[in-house]
Write a protein that holds these residues in place. Sequence first.
Motif, PDB file in Angstrom:
ATOM      1  N   TYR A   5       0.871  -1.295   0.010  1.00 11.44           N
ATOM      2  CA  TYR A   5       0.037   0.119  -0.108  1.00 11.44           C
ATOM      3  C   TYR A   5       0.974   1.268  -0.029  1.00 11.44           C
ATOM      4  N   ASP A  63       4.164   4.340   8.371  1.00  7.68           N
ATOM      5  CA  ASP A  63       3.428   3.320   8.066  1.00  7.68           C
ATOM      6  C   ASP A  63       3.641   2.803   6.865  1.00  7.68           C
ATOM      7  N   ASP A  97       2.335  -4.744   7.213  1.00  9.93           N
ATOM      8  CA  ASP A  97       1.804  -3.655   7.546  1.00  9.93           C
ATOM      9  C   ASP A  97       2.330  -3.008   8.678  1.00  9.93           C
ATOM     10  N   THR A 136       3.723  -0.007  11.524  1.00  9.34           N
ATOM     11  CA  THR A 136       3.911   1.568  11.625  1.00  9.34           C
ATOM     12  C   THR A 136       5.072   1.475  12.712  1.00  9.34           C
ATOM     13  N   GLU A 188      -2.552  -2.101  16.219  1.00  5.75           N
ATOM     14  CA  GLU A 188      -2.251  -0.917  15.840  1.00  5.75           C
ATOM     15  C   GLU A 188      -3.030   0.436  16.520  1.00  5.75           C
ATOM     16  N   GLU A 244       2.277  -0.077  15.195  1.00  6.25           N
ATOM     17  CA  GLU A 244       1.438  -1.004  14.292  1.00  6.25           C
ATOM     18  C   GLU A 244       2.431  -2.173  14.279  1.00  6.25           C
TER      19      GLU A 244
END
Length: 472
Positions: free
Chosen positions: A255, A286, A298, A300, A415, A439
């Motif tokens: 992402y 992130d 994913d 952070t 997160e 996260e």
Amino acid sequence: MSTGSSDTIAQATDEDAAKTPVTNRKQPFPRGFLDSISTGWAERPESLPAPRAQAPFAAARRAKVSAAFPGKRLVIPAGSLKQRSNDTDYPFRAHSAFAHLTGWASDSEPDSVLVFEPTDAGHDVTLYFRERADRTTTEFYADATVGEFWIGPRPSLAGVAADLDIATDHLHVFQPGDDDVALGDADLDRVVSELRLVKDEYEIAEMRRAVDITAQGFDDIIRALPQAAAHARGERVVEGVFHRRAREDGNGEGYDTIAASGPHACYLHWTRNDGTVVPGDLILVDAGVEADSLYTADITRTLPVNGTFSDVQRRVYETVREAADAAFAAARVGVPFRTVHEAAMSVIAAHVAEWGLLPVTAEEALDADAGGQHRRYMVHGTSHHLGIDVHDCAQARREMYYDGILEPGMVFTIEPGLYFQIDDLTVPEELRGIGVRIEDDVLMTEDGPVNLSAGIPRTADEVEEWIRRVQA
Ligand code: GLY
Ligand code: MN
Ligand code: MN
């Protein structure tokens, strides 16, 4: 469904030349080129590969889908190239359900279609895609989208059949029938989404791989912080450094990277990343690498740009960490997924109430109907399923997802965050412009949650030590 004839011809012809588009920036191919282009190429003997590691897992997934739709023809397209502008396209990325059910991931072909043909015993499954054109065709040298002269070698039907351990056939024109169940059908979307709620052994290994590459990307970012601080668009420096790692060691990012420095950290999906990185501020990053298998991390982390948290930054940071720890403690097999979020929110509500930010007590704020005052400072959920999609299993029913029960093999994020926007008059000035999220990616097991990203420092002390070590 395979209709039409092969484009193969013995030699390039005038008909070929006529088919070759002549544009304002292209010369027509002269006779000498057409006479010689299809000859003089070495044979390409093909040795068929053994099935890839994912093949038996993908077969087991297909068997479950088949069992859910007896007698129905199912159509799962990979999707097509998407035009970016004029004759440039976005990089191709197969539909997640297609990748999951075929095991064909970053190397899959645009416009492929997986078809389940109903039989008395279940389904015959065939993967259709456009067979590569041989070198006697116009396509080979003149088609910039699929011609091997332009894009490099393409897979053969036999090669893919062996690699994925699946039947393959040439796709000419595909038209789904009225009785077919295709992606976009609510029932099929739900089944293929819920199929991904519990990860198999292959998927878990790929999630670990994605997290490990992401961890290296975060080290790269820390190393580049001084360079980011010296650049007018330091957030782009951070994004670029992570992108390099993602492309070199994985398929890319799962992402768009959020590189949010100072007050930008309070914008939950800040991906503009065109701001400065200022020593004394925090930068919230992130970012997640998508492996070649398309499974993504994913993660952070919120980092003090100068290497040291101020007292107030540390107070916010450690509150978020406490919320994350509470969420980890709540995550166990047999409890509803939402319990994890509720545990984090109790900590967040208690602390913001203690700091005098709420017009009500923490207890009142946590009331499901009348409360929610604390959510101003953490508007997002604490957890989502993670896998081929960053927000995986998105079409699963609520009773299987938010109200679903945690099972071994589930992979999800924890997160929590706290975000005090620069112009939020409900908080004291010292808090304004501070945004923190931590996260981690979690594998649920019978023995409790396993933090797949435990190798990436988490506590304020660990983060400061990490920056010292990497920048030394
Ligand atoms: N990166 C989006 C999310 O954390 O859900
Ligand atoms: Mn997330
Ligand atoms: Mn994230």
